[in-house]
Design an enzyme around this catalytic site. Structure first.
Site, PDB file in Angstrom:
ATOM      1  N   SER A 192      45.582  21.418 -25.342  1.00 47.46           N
ATOM      2  CA  SER A 192      45.203  21.029 -23.995  1.00 47.46           C
ATOM      3  C   SER A 192      44.438  19.718 -24.037  1.00 47.46           C
ATOM      4  CB  SER A 192      44.348  22.159 -23.395  1.00 47.46           C
ATOM      5  OG  SER A 192      43.349  21.719 -22.547  1.00 47.46           O
ATOM      6  N   TYR A 246      36.646  27.748 -24.752  1.00 46.26           N
ATOM      7  CA  TYR A 246      38.006  27.246 -24.584  1.00 46.26           C
ATOM      8  C   TYR A 246      38.168  25.897 -25.278  1.00 46.26           C
ATOM      9  CZ  TYR A 246      42.426  26.084 -22.329  1.00 46.26           C
ATOM     10  OH  TYR A 246      43.732  25.744 -22.086  1.00 46.26           O
TER      11      TYR A 246
END
Length: 289
Positions: free
Chosen positions: A137, A150
């Site tokens: 990401s 995350y």
């Protein structure tokens, strides 16, 4: 159609980007093995695919379980030529107030689960000269406050993939990294229900706020797999972040120092727990402490 008849494995395939990637692989002729934690959704997705497809209920953090699943995939469908390590979860909120179990679980699924996936299917990829795609990401390149687990997990997954690529280069196995921004999934929609996470996204530059349909992202991923590209960026402008990524943490810190106190006055920060239906499925699949 280089994927025609090839076996492709997708983790986290019950919903969101995983399910969309399974459909995109099937559309290019691949025979898809769908892995995930939601049997009914996996079965429904597999039933919609045109080519030979099968599904397995599997936890990517279970070494023995994933080894058994890999053996079953090989026995049922043949050795995998493509493996997409897509399974991922997220939680948000202040690190100091985060649930230790939830914080740790994000690391386990997103980082350790990717490594277990690679280890389980590596014999097949070595036999086929296959391709391993690690989903990461923008969070791997530029961190964000209130999303520490995350960001750490995606940065770790990126580093793992770089190391694995170098280790396997002489073996003819491709290892690729997908850098992806916001996707229209349950996880993103759930994050937007929390005012502080919604505001954090609103403070990103306009191109970085945009949400992309999962089907559009999946199509780009599969095209990259077909061409055995070492990296894929969705949207494409993310590629321009690579040369300047070292400058992002100071910028994020400067903005956070100014904006977090203002946000805290309007809405108290709180731990979100697992985000999205996929996160809840992961929580439900594990014995509660």
């Amino acid at each position: 159609m280089p994927l025609d008849g090839r076996v492709a494995v997708v983790t986290g395939a019950a919903r969101g980007l995983g399910a969309a990637t399974a459909r995109a692989l099937d559309a290019r002729g691949a025979r898809v093995a769908l892995l995930g934690l939601e049997p009914e959704r996996l079965a429904r997705t597999a039933a919609t695919l045109q080519h030979d497809a099968a599904w397995w209920e599997a936890d990517v953090t279970d070494d023995a379980g994933m080894a058994r699943t890999a053996a079953q995939v090989a026995a049922r469908m043949g050795p995998a030529s493509v493996v997409v390590a897509n399974a991922g979860i997220a939680e948000g909120g202040p690190f100091a107030d985060s649930e230790p179990d939830a914080w740790r679980r994000v690391i386990e699924v997103n980082l350790i689960g990717s490594a277990i996936t690679a280890r389980s299917f590596l014999p097949a990829l070595l036999a086929t000269g296959g391709h391993f795609l690690q989903i990461t990401s923008l969070a791997a390149m530029g961190t964000s406050p209130l999303m520490s687990a995350y960001c750490a997990s995606k940065a770790g997954a990126e580093s793992f993939a770089h190391a694995l690529r170098a280790e396997l280069a002489h073996e003819g196995v491709g290892v690729a990294i997908a850098y992806i921004n916001w996707i229209d999934t349950d996880m993103t929609r759930d994050a937007d229900q929390y005012a502080v996470l919604r505001e954090l996204r609103a403070h990103m530059p306009p191109p970085a706020r945009k949400t992309y349909p999962a089907e559009q992202v999946a199509a780009r991923l599969v095209t990259a797999i077909e061409h055995r590209r070492a990296s894929v960026y969705v949207p494409g402008w993310l590629r321009a972040v690579q040369p300047v990524r070292a400058f992002l943490p100071p910028i994020v810190t400067r903005v956070a120092r100014r904006e977090l106190p203002r946000l805290a006055r309007s809405a108290p920060f709180e731990a979100t727990g697992m985000l999205g239906a996929g996160g809840q499925a992961d929580r439900n699949a594990r014995p509660q402490q």
